[in-house]
Motif scaffolding. Structure first.
Motif, PDB file in Angstrom:
ATOM      1  N   GLN A  88      29.803  46.751  44.681  1.00  0.00           N
ATOM      2  CA  GLN A  88      30.693  47.135  43.590  1.00  0.00           C
ATOM      3  C   GLN A  88      32.134  46.866  44.039  1.00  0.00           C
ATOM      4  O   GLN A  88      32.651  47.543  44.917  1.00  0.00           O
ATOM      5  N   LEU A  89      32.749  45.882  43.429  1.00  0.00           N
ATOM      6  CA  LEU A  89      34.066  45.410  43.837  1.00  0.00           C
ATOM      7  C   LEU A  89      34.954  45.238  42.611  1.00  0.00           C
ATOM      8  O   LEU A  89      34.496  44.756  41.572  1.00  0.00           O
ATOM      9  N   SER A  90      36.238  45.637  42.710  1.00  0.00           N
ATOM     10  CA  SER A  90      37.157  45.533  41.578  1.00  0.00           C
ATOM     11  C   SER A  90      38.545  45.128  42.055  1.00  0.00           C
ATOM     12  O   SER A  90      38.913  45.342  43.208  1.00  0.00           O
ATOM     13  N   GLY A  91      39.330  44.574  41.108  1.00  0.00           N
ATOM     14  CA  GLY A  91      40.721  44.240  41.396  1.00  0.00           C
ATOM     15  C   GLY A  91      41.249  43.194  40.444  1.00  0.00           C
ATOM     16  O   GLY A  91      40.563  42.777  39.499  1.00  0.00           O
ATOM     17  N   LYS A  92      42.492  42.783  40.677  1.00  0.00           N
ATOM     18  CA  LYS A  92      43.071  41.695  39.898  1.00  0.00           C
ATOM     19  C   LYS A  92      42.137  40.495  39.959  1.00  0.00           C
ATOM     20  O   LYS A  92      41.620  40.153  41.020  1.00  0.00           O
ATOM     21  N   SER A  93      41.915  39.848  38.828  1.00  0.00           N
ATOM     22  CA  SER A  93      40.933  38.765  38.767  1.00  0.00           C
ATOM     23  C   SER A  93      41.200  37.681  39.796  1.00  0.00           C
ATOM     24  O   SER A  93      40.280  37.203  40.474  1.00  0.00           O
ATOM     25  N   LYS A 256      44.683  40.326  34.015  1.00  0.00           N
ATOM     26  CA  LYS A 256      43.235  40.496  33.878  1.00  0.00           C
ATOM     27  C   LYS A 256      42.675  41.180  35.132  1.00  0.00           C
ATOM     28  O   LYS A 256      43.211  41.064  36.234  1.00  0.00           O
ATOM     29  N   TRP A 257      41.571  41.875  34.915  1.00  0.00           N
ATOM     30  CA  TRP A 257      40.923  42.697  35.945  1.00  0.00           C
ATOM     31  C   TRP A 257      39.443  42.351  35.971  1.00  0.00           C
ATOM     32  O   TRP A 257      38.805  42.235  34.920  1.00  0.00           O
ATOM     33  N   THR A 258      38.886  42.159  37.162  1.00  0.00           N
ATOM     34  CA  THR A 258      37.469  41.817  37.291  1.00  0.00           C
ATOM     35  C   THR A 258      36.745  42.907  38.068  1.00  0.00           C
ATOM     36  O   THR A 258      37.226  43.392  39.093  1.00  0.00           O
ATOM     37  N   MET A 259      35.571  43.272  37.543  1.00  0.00           N
ATOM     38  CA  MET A 259      34.705  44.265  38.192  1.00  0.00           C
ATOM     39  C   MET A 259      33.346  43.635  38.439  1.00  0.00           C
ATOM     40  O   MET A 259      32.814  42.907  37.600  1.00  0.00           O
TER      41      MET A 259
END
Length: 261
Positions: A88-93, A256-259
């Motif tokens: 499970q990883l998230s942040g600025k695209s 944009k944000w990617t999860m």
């Protein structure tokens, strides 16, 4: 060089993160609330040859956040992720999508969203709107039951614990509307810190949609956080219809944000 960060790094870490405070809202909030040495949270930083901080990765329970403004050691951070996926990883695209090149890790299902920010509310509360309540610990199971009815939501085993922990630490809260004792619409915050908060968990029971309930709940939340507490609000969305609601309330897209979940 990547190493684990500690309290001695705090001034340098916050100076770096506050260059883009909205995108770093989660990391800022978690550090303010829980610091650098807890069982469920760890923070790593990458330094250049002049010992300038150039990237950060935070682990919160089983989720990871990465932030960088320039080229960074993607493989080095990937080596710190769990060997068994999905991660499970998230942040600025433009930052976290670089991890897709690391074939030895298994990322979770990808979801890319618009990232929006609100500094001034554009709608006042309608005096004829339904009462909006602030949830307490006794409402946690009702919140989870409502969220479980939303097909777009991913309910993992740790979600309830994270919700309770956010309430205890005052890093998150939930506002809701009910009918006949049933919670039918809700909107919450996460990663609340001294300057901002992230809007999360905006949802309406499938049988009560298209009545403006989500907007009513959000407006009540925005009045408390923006007008009384003077905080900036952020959120991400991928549904154009939802985006139009947020834009009407004063949110503006900033990236944009990617999860991966």
């Amino acid at each position: 060089m990547i190493r684990k960060l500690n309290n001695q790094d705090h001034a340098k870490v916050f100076s770096f993160l506050k260059e883009e405070p909205s995108f770093n809202l989660f990391i800022i909030g978690d550090i303010e609330a829980f610091g650098y040495e807890t069982e469920f949270q760890q923070i790593w930083g990458e330094f250049d040859e002049k010992l300038n901080l150039i990237s950060v990765m935070l682990r919160f329970h089983d989720s990871y956040l990465v932030y960088a403004k320039e080229a960074f050691d993607v493989e080095g951070y990937a080596r710190l992720l769990p060997v068994e996926g999905p991660v499970q990883l998230s942040g600025k695209s433009e930052v976290v999508e670089k991890f897709e090149t690391q074939s030895f890790i298994q990322l979770g299902e990808k979801k890319k969203m618009y990232f929006a920010e609100c500094r001034s509310k554009s709608h006042a509360k309608d005096p004829d709107s339904r009462p909006v309540h602030l949830a307490d610990f006794e409402d946690v199971d009702r919140i989870m039951e409502l969220r479980s009815r939303i097909k777009e939501f991913v309910i993992t085993p740790s979600r309830r614990d994270i919700l309770v922990q956010a309430m205890k630490s005052k890093t998150g809260r939930t506002y809701y509307i009910e009918e006949n004792g049933q919670m039918i619409s809700a909107a919450g915050t996460a990663a609340e810190n001294s300057i901002s908060a992230m809007i999360v968990g905006v949802c309406t029971h499938p049988e009560h949609r298209n009545k403006g309930l989500a907007s009513e709940t959000l407006i009540a939340l925005m009045e408390d956080l923006m007008e009384i507490e003077k905080k900036t609000l952020c959120l991400f969305y991928d549904n154009p219809a939802a985006g139009s609601i947020y834009h009407r309330l004063g949110f503006k897209d900033i990236g944009k944000w990617t999860m991966y979940r």
